[in-house]
Design a protein around this motif. Structure first.
Motif, PDB file in Angstrom:
ATOM      1  N   PHE A   1       0.847  -1.187   0.000  1.00  0.00           N
ATOM      2  CA  PHE A   1       0.000   0.000   0.000  1.00  0.00           C
ATOM      3  C   PHE A   1       0.882   1.237   0.000  1.00  0.00           C
ATOM      4  CE2 PHE A   1      -3.830  -2.065   2.202  1.00  0.00           C
ATOM      5  CZ  PHE A   1      -4.502  -2.162   1.005  1.00  0.00           C
ATOM      6  N   CYS A   2       0.262   2.386  -0.322  1.00  0.00           N
ATOM      7  CA  CYS A   2       1.036   3.627  -0.300  1.00  0.00           C
ATOM      8  C   CYS A   2       0.981   4.265   1.096  1.00  0.00           C
ATOM      9  CB  CYS A   2       0.509   4.594  -1.352  1.00  0.00           C
ATOM     10  SG  CYS A   2      -1.123   5.229  -0.967  1.00  0.00           S
ATOM     11  N   GLY A   3       1.761   5.319   1.270  1.00  0.00           N
ATOM     12  CA  GLY A   3       1.886   5.967   2.577  1.00  0.00           C
ATOM     13  C   GLY A   3       0.631   6.672   3.056  1.00  0.00           C
ATOM     14  N   LEU A   4      -0.366   6.832   2.174  1.00  0.00           N
ATOM     15  CA  LEU A   4      -1.614   7.449   2.629  1.00  0.00           C
ATOM     16  C   LEU A   4      -2.245   6.617   3.742  1.00  0.00           C
ATOM     17  CD1 LEU A   4      -3.477   8.500  -0.667  1.00  0.00           C
ATOM     18  CD2 LEU A   4      -1.939   9.853   0.745  1.00  0.00           C
ATOM     19  N   THR A   5      -2.005   5.312   3.696  1.00  0.00           N
ATOM     20  CA  THR A   5      -2.664   4.398   4.627  1.00  0.00           C
ATOM     21  C   THR A   5      -2.379   4.765   6.082  1.00  0.00           C
ATOM     22  OG1 THR A   5      -1.914   2.835   2.970  1.00  0.00           O
ATOM     23  CG2 THR A   5      -3.238   1.943   4.738  1.00  0.00           C
TER      24      THR A   5
ATOM     25  N   ARG B   1      -9.335  10.638  -7.391  1.00  0.00           N
ATOM     26  CA  ARG B   1     -10.400   9.752  -6.909  1.00  0.00           C
ATOM     27  C   ARG B   1      -9.846   8.404  -6.476  1.00  0.00           C
ATOM     28  NH1 ARG B   1     -14.641  12.792  -7.795  1.00  0.00           N
ATOM     29  NH2 ARG B   1     -14.339  14.243  -9.487  1.00  0.00           N
ATOM     30  N   THR B   2      -8.764   7.983  -7.100  1.00  0.00           N
ATOM     31  CA  THR B   2      -8.145   6.698  -6.707  1.00  0.00           C
ATOM     32  C   THR B   2      -7.720   6.756  -5.235  1.00  0.00           C
ATOM     33  OG1 THR B   2      -7.211   6.620  -8.914  1.00  0.00           O
ATOM     34  CG2 THR B   2      -6.327   5.040  -7.335  1.00  0.00           C
ATOM     35  N   CYS B   3      -7.088   7.881  -4.866  1.00  0.00           N
ATOM     36  CA  CYS B   3      -6.635   8.034  -3.477  1.00  0.00           C
ATOM     37  C   CYS B   3      -7.845   8.026  -2.539  1.00  0.00           C
ATOM     38  CB  CYS B   3      -5.868   9.336  -3.286  1.00  0.00           C
ATOM     39  SG  CYS B   3      -4.574   9.620  -4.492  1.00  0.00           S
ATOM     40  N   ALA B   4      -8.904   8.734  -2.964  1.00  0.00           N
ATOM     41  CA  ALA B   4     -10.105   8.799  -2.119  1.00  0.00           C
ATOM     42  C   ALA B   4     -10.700   7.403  -1.946  1.00  0.00           C
ATOM     43  CB  ALA B   4     -11.120   9.739  -2.739  1.00  0.00           C
ATOM     44  N   HIS B   5     -10.734   6.632  -3.026  1.00  0.00           N
ATOM     45  CA  HIS B   5     -11.298   5.275  -2.926  1.00  0.00           C
ATOM     46  C   HIS B   5     -10.456   4.396  -2.022  1.00  0.00           C
ATOM     47  CE1 HIS B   5     -13.517   5.970  -6.950  1.00  0.00           C
ATOM     48  NE2 HIS B   5     -14.281   6.245  -5.920  1.00  0.00           N
ATOM     49  N   LEU B   6      -9.134   4.504  -2.174  1.00  0.00           N
ATOM     50  CA  LEU B   6      -8.252   3.682  -1.320  1.00  0.00           C
ATOM     51  C   LEU B   6      -8.556   3.979   0.142  1.00  0.00           C
ATOM     52  CD1 LEU B   6      -5.521   1.914  -0.879  1.00  0.00           C
ATOM     53  CD2 LEU B   6      -4.598   4.158  -0.325  1.00  0.00           C
ATOM     54  N   MET B   7      -8.612   5.263   0.474  1.00  0.00           N
ATOM     55  CA  MET B   7      -8.807   5.626   1.871  1.00  0.00           C
ATOM     56  C   MET B   7     -10.189   5.228   2.371  1.00  0.00           C
ATOM     57  SD  MET B   7      -6.115   6.592   3.075  1.00  0.00           S
ATOM     58  CE  MET B   7      -6.703   7.229   4.632  1.00  0.00           C
TER      59      MET B   7
ATOM     60  N   GLY C   1       0.459  14.954   0.462  1.00  0.00           N
ATOM     61  CA  GLY C   1       0.763  14.794  -0.961  1.00  0.00           C
ATOM     62  C   GLY C   1       0.486  13.372  -1.426  1.00  0.00           C
ATOM     63  N   SER C   2       0.211  13.227  -2.703  1.00  0.00           N
ATOM     64  CA  SER C   2      -0.097  11.914  -3.283  1.00  0.00           C
ATOM     65  C   SER C   2       0.630  11.813  -4.626  1.00  0.00           C
ATOM     66  CB  SER C   2      -1.600  11.818  -3.507  1.00  0.00           C
ATOM     67  OG  SER C   2      -1.963  12.788  -4.475  1.00  0.00           O
ATOM     68  N   CYS C   3       0.484  10.669  -5.285  1.00  0.00           N
ATOM     69  CA  CYS C   3       1.109  10.548  -6.613  1.00  0.00           C
ATOM     70  C   CYS C   3       0.628  11.660  -7.557  1.00  0.00           C
ATOM     71  CB  CYS C   3       0.818   9.197  -7.247  1.00  0.00           C
ATOM     72  SG  CYS C   3       1.281   7.831  -6.208  1.00  0.00           S
ATOM     73  N   PRO C   4      -0.723  11.895  -7.670  1.00  0.00           N
ATOM     74  CA  PRO C   4      -1.154  12.942  -8.602  1.00  0.00           C
ATOM     75  C   PRO C   4      -0.572  14.311  -8.265  1.00  0.00           C
ATOM     76  CG  PRO C   4      -3.014  11.581  -7.965  1.00  0.00           C
ATOM     77  CD  PRO C   4      -1.871  11.145  -7.120  1.00  0.00           C
ATOM     78  N   SER C   5      -0.549  14.693  -6.974  1.00  0.00           N
ATOM     79  CA  SER C   5      -0.017  16.035  -6.672  1.00  0.00           C
ATOM     80  C   SER C   5       1.482  16.092  -6.939  1.00  0.00           C
ATOM     81  CB  SER C   5      -0.347  16.460  -5.233  1.00  0.00           C
ATOM     82  OG  SER C   5       0.188  15.564  -4.296  1.00  0.00           O
TER      83      SER C   5
ATOM     84  N   SER D   1       4.344  13.961   2.384  1.00  0.00           N
ATOM     85  CA  SER D   1       3.952  13.148   1.231  1.00  0.00           C
ATOM     86  C   SER D   1       3.567  11.733   1.652  1.00  0.00           C
ATOM     87  CB  SER D   1       5.109  13.081   0.225  1.00  0.00           C
ATOM     88  OG  SER D   1       4.785  12.117  -0.761  1.00  0.00           O
ATOM     89  N   GLY D   2       2.439  11.273   1.150  1.00  0.00           N
ATOM     90  CA  GLY D   2       2.041   9.871   1.369  1.00  0.00           C
ATOM     91  C   GLY D   2       2.011   9.143   0.043  1.00  0.00           C
ATOM     92  N   SER D   3       2.652   9.731  -0.951  1.00  0.00           N
ATOM     93  CA  SER D   3       2.609   9.189  -2.312  1.00  0.00           C
ATOM     94  C   SER D   3       3.132   7.765  -2.381  1.00  0.00           C
ATOM     95  CB  SER D   3       3.454  10.095  -3.209  1.00  0.00           C
ATOM     96  OG  SER D   3       4.003   9.357  -4.267  1.00  0.00           O
ATOM     97  N   GLY D   4       2.503   6.998  -3.242  1.00  0.00           N
ATOM     98  CA  GLY D   4       2.899   5.598  -3.382  1.00  0.00           C
ATOM     99  C   GLY D   4       4.156   5.418  -4.213  1.00  0.00           C
ATOM    100  N   ILE D   5       4.662   6.513  -4.803  1.00  0.00           N
ATOM    101  CA  ILE D   5       5.874   6.386  -5.612  1.00  0.00           C
ATOM    102  C   ILE D   5       7.044   6.182  -4.651  1.00  0.00           C
ATOM    103  CG2 ILE D   5       7.375   7.512  -7.320  1.00  0.00           C
ATOM    104  CD1 ILE D   5       4.891   9.249  -8.083  1.00  0.00           C
TER     105      ILE D   5
HETATM  106  S1  SF4 Z   1      -2.482   7.351  -6.605  1.00  0.00           S
HETATM  107 FE1  SF4 Z   1      -0.633   7.118  -5.349  1.00  0.00          FE
HETATM  108  S2  SF4 Z   1      -1.104   8.167  -3.435  1.00  0.00           S
HETATM  109 FE2  SF4 Z   1      -3.068   7.823  -4.497  1.00  0.00          FE
HETATM  110  S3  SF4 Z   1      -3.815   5.838  -3.703  1.00  0.00           S
HETATM  111 FE3  SF4 Z   1      -2.638   5.382  -5.550  1.00  0.00          FE
HETATM  112  S4  SF4 Z   1      -0.560   4.943  -4.796  1.00  0.00           S
HETATM  113 FE4  SF4 Z   1      -1.639   6.009  -3.148  1.00  0.00          FE
END
Ligand code: SF4
Length: 431
Positions: free
Chosen positions: A35-39, A59-65, A120-124, A152-156
């Protein structure tokens, strides 16, 4: 074994000569399943009660959360997502205006928010939205009622527990300065664990213990050249670096998992505070004895069983140490996303010599090794658990270990149960 530990009836194996301090590590660089750091927001927003985590993402980030934190619908949520629409990708000013609008709306509706994290996320990151400038700008507008920080909580290139590290590191520059000798426990712990630790430190003779993160943003710990800190979590490299930048010193210790780890962790502070050994032992003995007895009731379910760790939470090495030394499990492979040798030095020393260690991930290769070894139980991320269960393996979700209170004496048996339960269930199904 520590002198204090010798006084409690815990069954531990003697340190294997040299342990795994200099053991070779298989370094893997390939596809990762984490998972990415948003978790990290899922446990952090429960911990810092007046904070809000605003993900600047898609929206991907919102759905994950939403799916990861589905349980939180009972409470007024303390995280949300400012959606960067596709149209924003074309114009940065749009994204900044949109962010300001969302923040204004949020803060007028929620006066209870005292600390706002722009996450922060991947898109930002892809559109290179400068969130530190945005945090400064918004911080000026809403000061002194609301402090605005960013991380940053980006998954990159991150794994899910690094979100906590980035969040705590962002708090460090704002900690008030002190020259007084103080102890800080660093890493989010369940409130029940924090309370137990506070009581034990007081019994040992260290009364003024501070915790990072604090329960409220107004209770930030103080830091300075006489601050000694104990890491409660093994994934806090950036936070540790930031604290050391403020003059603090890390106390070398294993992590407070299991009776042995917990004793040595408290002992590191007791030594620094020159607490007499007899006083230390008297303080910890009741809890340590209870925990040892509870573990001995579970040991027969785990002893001799073979366990395989996929890299996920960075808790893998301390867990492997606990399971091998206190529960007599055999370690097939211990994978970790990152191996921070300095923070894990004591843990590595305590692992059985010859343990197969891997760092990073090449998921296909690792799956092949796992299938070939046919371990009794596999610790892995959610994405791998279902396919492995379908192949007949018994699994444990690594993320559950981060959400569950597992640190300290009172939780040692609960931690062992987390591994015993799936094995017992599998055995019943097979019977
Ligand atoms: S786009 Fe990046 S930050 Fe957003 S949920 Fe996917 S991996 Fe996480």
């Amino acid at each position: 074994m520590s002198a204090a530990l010798a006084a409690v009836p815990v069954v531990v194996r003697p340190k294997a000569a040299g342990g795994c301090s200099d053991a070779p590590v298989l370094k893997e660089r390939g596809q990762r399943e984490v998972f990415c750091g948003l978790t990290g927001i899922i446990w952090l927003h429960r911990k810092i009660q007046d904070a809000f985590f605003l993900i600047v993402g898609s929206r991907t980030c919102a759905h994950l959360m939403q799916s990861a934190a589905g349980v939180m619908i009972f409470a007024e949520p303390r995280f949300g997502t400012a959606i960067i629409d596709e149209r924003d990708l074309a114009g940065m000013s749009d994204a900044n205006d949109e962010l300001d609008r969302v923040v204004a709306q949020l803060l007028s509706r929620r006066p209870d928010i005292k600390l706002l994290f722009l996450v922060g996320s991947c898109p930002s990151e892809v559109i290179k939205l400068d969130l530190s400038r945005a945090a400064e700008r918004l911080g000026r507008s809403y000061s002194p009622n609301v402090r605005v920080l960013n991380y940053s909580g980006s998954g990159i290139e991150t794994t899910f527990t690094q979100g906590e590290d980035a969040c705590l590191a962002a708090l460090v520059p704002g900690l008030p300065a002190t020259n007084v000798k103080s102890l800080m426990v660093v890493g989010a712990l369940a409130d029940v664990v924090e309370d137990q630790f506070r009581r034990l430190f007081a019994a040992i003779g260290i009364a003024d213990v501070q915790f990072l993160p604090p329960r409220r943003s107004t209770l930030l710990p103080v830091v300075g050249p006489n601050t000694h800190y104990l890491l409660a979590q093994p994934f806090l490299a950036d936070t540790a670096r930031a604290l050391e930048g403020r003059g603090a010193t890390r106390l070398e210790a294993p992590f407070p998992l299991g009776v042995e780890g917990t004793t040595a962790w408290f002992e590191a502070a007791a030594r620094e505070w020159n607490i007499p050994d007899a006083k230390f032992q008297a303080a910890i003995a009741p809890a340590a004895t209870r925990a040892s007895a509870a573990l001995s009731r579970i040991r027969h379910q785990l002893a001799g069983k073979r366990i395989f760790f996929f890299p996920d939470s960075q808790l893998e090495i301390p867990l492997a140490r606990f399971l091998s030394r206190e529960l007599e499990m055999n370690l097939v492979e211990v994978g970790t996303p990152f191996l921070h040798r300095q923070h894990l030095a004591t843990e590595l020393e305590m692992l059985p010599a010859g343990t197969m260690l891997s760092e990073g991930q090449h998921v296909e290769n690792q799956l092949d090794r796992c299938r070939a070894a046919q371990p009794d139980i596999v610790v892995c991320g959610l994405g791998l658990a279902n396919p492995l269960e379908a192949e007949g393996m018994t699994t444990k979700w690594a993320i559950e270990l981060v959400f569950t209170p597992i640190q300290g004496y009172e939780q040692a048996a609960d931690l062992a149960e987390l591994f015993a339960r799936p094995l017992v269930r599998r055995a019943k199904l097979a019977a």
